[in-house]
Design a protein around this motif. Structure first.
Motif, PDB file in Angstrom:
ATOM      1  N   ASN A  46      42.670  -1.489  66.120  1.00 48.78           N
ATOM      2  CA  ASN A  46      43.721  -2.378  66.595  1.00 48.78           C
ATOM      3  C   ASN A  46      43.280  -3.829  66.611  1.00 48.78           C
ATOM      4  O   ASN A  46      44.031  -4.722  66.213  1.00 48.78           O
ATOM      5  CB  ASN A  46      44.172  -1.949  67.997  1.00 48.78           C
ATOM      6  CG  ASN A  46      44.930  -0.635  67.969  1.00 48.78           C
ATOM      7  OD1 ASN A  46      45.500  -0.276  66.943  1.00 48.78           O
ATOM      8  ND2 ASN A  46      44.917   0.085  69.075  1.00 48.78           N
ATOM      9  N   GLU A  47      42.060  -4.085  67.057  1.00 38.90           N
ATOM     10  CA  GLU A  47      41.583  -5.459  67.170  1.00 38.90           C
ATOM     11  C   GLU A  47      41.374  -6.112  65.810  1.00 38.90           C
ATOM     12  O   GLU A  47      41.640  -7.306  65.642  1.00 38.90           O
ATOM     13  CB  GLU A  47      40.275  -5.495  67.967  1.00 38.90           C
ATOM     14  CG  GLU A  47      39.745  -6.900  68.183  1.00 38.90           C
ATOM     15  CD  GLU A  47      38.493  -6.920  69.035  1.00 38.90           C
ATOM     16  OE1 GLU A  47      38.000  -8.029  69.313  1.00 38.90           O
ATOM     17  OE2 GLU A  47      38.013  -5.836  69.428  1.00 38.90           O
ATOM     18  N   TYR A  48      40.907  -5.338  64.849  1.00 37.60           N
ATOM     19  CA  TYR A  48      40.529  -5.915  63.558  1.00 37.60           C
ATOM     20  C   TYR A  48      41.419  -5.461  62.406  1.00 37.60           C
ATOM     21  O   TYR A  48      41.078  -5.679  61.244  1.00 37.60           O
ATOM     22  CB  TYR A  48      39.081  -5.541  63.233  1.00 37.60           C
ATOM     23  CG  TYR A  48      38.082  -6.000  64.264  1.00 37.60           C
ATOM     24  CD1 TYR A  48      37.844  -7.357  64.477  1.00 37.60           C
ATOM     25  CD2 TYR A  48      37.371  -5.081  65.030  1.00 37.60           C
ATOM     26  CE1 TYR A  48      36.922  -7.782  65.419  1.00 37.60           C
ATOM     27  CE2 TYR A  48      36.441  -5.500  65.975  1.00 37.60           C
ATOM     28  CZ  TYR A  48      36.222  -6.849  66.163  1.00 37.60           C
ATOM     29  OH  TYR A  48      35.310  -7.267  67.096  1.00 37.60           O
ATOM     30  N   ILE A  49      42.550  -4.855  62.707  1.00 38.15           N
ATOM     31  CA  ILE A  49      43.344  -4.229  61.657  1.00 38.15           C
ATOM     32  C   ILE A  49      43.786  -5.224  60.587  1.00 38.15           C
ATOM     33  O   ILE A  49      43.783  -4.914  59.395  1.00 38.15           O
ATOM     34  CB  ILE A  49      44.562  -3.490  62.266  1.00 38.15           C
ATOM     35  CG1 ILE A  49      45.257  -2.660  61.191  1.00 38.15           C
ATOM     36  CG2 ILE A  49      45.519  -4.458  62.956  1.00 38.15           C
ATOM     37  CD1 ILE A  49      46.292  -1.703  61.756  1.00 38.15           C
ATOM     38  N   GLU A  71      36.056 -13.757  63.646  1.00 41.77           N
ATOM     39  CA  GLU A  71      36.829 -13.310  62.484  1.00 41.77           C
ATOM     40  C   GLU A  71      35.963 -13.299  61.226  1.00 41.77           C
ATOM     41  O   GLU A  71      36.034 -12.369  60.410  1.00 41.77           O
ATOM     42  CB  GLU A  71      38.035 -14.229  62.278  1.00 41.77           C
ATOM     43  CG  GLU A  71      39.091 -14.117  63.356  1.00 41.77           C
ATOM     44  CD  GLU A  71      40.185 -15.158  63.196  1.00 41.77           C
ATOM     45  OE1 GLU A  71      41.324 -14.880  63.604  1.00 41.77           O
ATOM     46  OE2 GLU A  71      39.900 -16.255  62.658  1.00 41.77           O
ATOM     47  N   LYS A  72      35.137 -14.321  61.064  1.00 46.67           N
ATOM     48  CA  LYS A  72      34.279 -14.405  59.880  1.00 46.67           C
ATOM     49  C   LYS A  72      33.261 -13.273  59.857  1.00 46.67           C
ATOM     50  O   LYS A  72      33.007 -12.667  58.807  1.00 46.67           O
ATOM     51  CB  LYS A  72      33.578 -15.760  59.840  1.00 46.67           C
ATOM     52  CG  LYS A  72      34.519 -16.938  59.607  1.00 46.67           C
ATOM     53  CD  LYS A  72      33.781 -18.267  59.700  1.00 46.67           C
ATOM     54  CE  LYS A  72      34.741 -19.442  59.524  1.00 46.67           C
ATOM     55  NZ  LYS A  72      34.039 -20.745  59.656  1.00 46.67           N
ATOM     56  N   VAL A  73      32.670 -12.991  61.017  1.00 47.96           N
ATOM     57  CA  VAL A  73      31.690 -11.902  61.099  1.00 47.96           C
ATOM     58  C   VAL A  73      32.346 -10.573  60.756  1.00 47.96           C
ATOM     59  O   VAL A  73      31.775  -9.753  60.025  1.00 47.96           O
ATOM     60  CB  VAL A  73      31.052 -11.857  62.505  1.00 47.96           C
ATOM     61  CG1 VAL A  73      30.266 -10.558  62.703  1.00 47.96           C
ATOM     62  CG2 VAL A  73      30.136 -13.052  62.705  1.00 47.96           C
ATOM     63  N   ARG A  74      33.557 -10.360  61.260  1.00 47.82           N
ATOM     64  CA  ARG A  74      34.248  -9.103  60.951  1.00 47.82           C
ATOM     65  C   ARG A  74      34.544  -8.999  59.458  1.00 47.82           C
ATOM     66  O   ARG A  74      34.398  -7.924  58.854  1.00 47.82           O
ATOM     67  CB  ARG A  74      35.553  -8.997  61.742  1.00 47.82           C
ATOM     68  CG  ARG A  74      36.296  -7.679  61.489  1.00 47.82           C
ATOM     69  CD  ARG A  74      35.474  -6.493  61.946  1.00 47.82           C
ATOM     70  NE  ARG A  74      36.065  -5.221  61.562  1.00 47.82           N
ATOM     71  CZ  ARG A  74      35.650  -4.044  62.008  1.00 47.82           C
ATOM     72  NH1 ARG A  74      34.641  -3.982  62.853  1.00 47.82           N
ATOM     73  NH2 ARG A  74      36.227  -2.934  61.611  1.00 47.82           N
ATOM     74  N   ALA A  75      34.964 -10.102  58.856  1.00 47.11           N
ATOM     75  CA  ALA A  75      35.262 -10.089  57.423  1.00 47.11           C
ATOM     76  C   ALA A  75      34.007  -9.761  56.613  1.00 47.11           C
ATOM     77  O   ALA A  75      34.051  -8.961  55.672  1.00 47.11           O
ATOM     78  CB  ALA A  75      35.838 -11.437  56.994  1.00 47.11           C
ATOM     79  N   VAL A  76      32.879 -10.364  56.987  1.00 41.56           N
ATOM     80  CA  VAL A  76      31.616 -10.102  56.290  1.00 41.56           C
ATOM     81  C   VAL A  76      31.220  -8.638  56.441  1.00 41.56           C
ATOM     82  O   VAL A  76      30.901  -7.954  55.457  1.00 41.56           O
ATOM     83  CB  VAL A  76      30.498 -11.017  56.836  1.00 41.56           C
ATOM     84  CG1 VAL A  76      29.128 -10.547  56.350  1.00 41.56           C
ATOM     85  CG2 VAL A  76      30.747 -12.461  56.417  1.00 41.56           C
TER      86      VAL A  76
END
Length: 304
Positions: free
Chosen positions: A21-24, A58-63
């Motif tokens: 949910n947080e990173y969908i 957000e950047k860390v999650r994308a990486v």
């Protein structure tokens, strides 16, 4: 190593549901990039991340999401013990082959974060993990993971083992990962390697998944001849303590129900328990219950 990773990936699927949910939105965006199947330049991907994502989180999650969806684990390289090559050389190879070891995952993660001006690092050491409620511990003598700082808070990420090991605080990560260099424990009171091996066996599938749980105590197995009364407990984020209940299990039977647990304003939920020498060479498990879920093992203490 393949069977070991298969275990962790299966367990990580459960953790992925919690993070969904947080990173969908970010994860779906990464899926669209990966599913496109076209060749890519790493710097072009990173420039796109920098343009589309504003915060470090957000950047860390994308990486992280891009790495785990793009790079396969290289069992052959791990089993051959091949860790040769400089950092940039290994990064070029992992991009070319789309596979690598824990060292490659960590180098690539650190490179991508640094490009995006996110404070990160590479940490090496040993890992001690527990599969569900089994008493079997799985040891690895060589492992590498990442450090990252987001909005002033410090976390660890182990992309090799998947979602459960994403953005874990130092006080929890030390239950499974012990760095070679003491400074990378990121603890106000660092522990020794002897302390690490004497820590109780945390059920990572529960301990890391339940993000509101900040810590478990005590931090060591119990010398029953030196301790007749022990306070077992957990520390929980402020505002979440009413969502949890704890109990104690010995020899697969509940000895204390959740109604005996005591909560205080500091976010501690604890149970006082009397021990006796007849329990020597056995184990006691701390069980937790949250929401509509039944009791689950959180941590197991050896009594010696």
């Amino acid at each position: 190593m393949r069977w070991l990773l298969s275990i962790f990936y299966c367990i990580a699927l459960i953790g992925a549901i919690a993070a969904q949910n947080e990173y969908i939105g970010i994860d779906r965006y990464i899926d669209s990039l990966v599913d496109n199947g076209s060749e890519f330049e790493l710097t072009a991907i990173l420039d796109e991340f920098d343009e589309n994502f504003q915060s470090d989180k957000e950047k860390v999650r994308a990486v992280y999401s891009w790495i785990v969806k793009t790079i396969e684990y290289d069992d052959n390289n791990y089993e051959s013990g091949s860790f040769a090559g400089g950092r940039l050389d290994r990064i070029r190879k992992i991009i070319e082959k789309k596979e690598g070891t824990c060292l490659d995952y960590s180098f690539l993660f650190d490179f991508m974060c640094s490009y995006l001006s996110v404070n990160s690092g590479v940490v090496d050491g040993i890992v001690k993990l527990k599969k569900d409620e089994s008493v079997v511990e799985i040891m690895s003598n060589r492992h590498v993971w990442n450090y990252v700082a987001i909005d002033g808070d410090e976390y660890f990420i182990d992309a090799t083992f998947g979602e459960l090991y994403y953005l874990i605080t130092p006080s929890k990560f030390i239950f499974s990962h012990f760095p070679d260099e003491e400074e990378w424990q990121l603890l106000s009171n660092p522990i020794s390697i002897e302390d690490f091996f004497n820590m109780p066996s945390a059920n990572i599938n529960v301990f890391f998944r339940e993000r509101e749980i900040l810590d478990i105590y005590p931090h060591s197995n119990i010398n029953i001849e030196e301790n007749s009364n022990i306070e077992f407990g957990i520390k929980i984020k402020p505002g979440s303590i009413n969502n949890y209940k704890i109990g104690i299990r010995e020899r697969n039977k509940f000895l204390i129900k959740e109604k005996t647990a005591e909560a205080n304003q500091d976010g501690h939920l604890s149970i006082d328990y009397n021990l006796n020498t007849s329990q020597k060479n056995t184990e006691i498990q701390i069980m937790i219950k949250s929401g509509l879920k039944g009791f689950q093992e959180l941590v197991s203490y050896k009594l010696y």
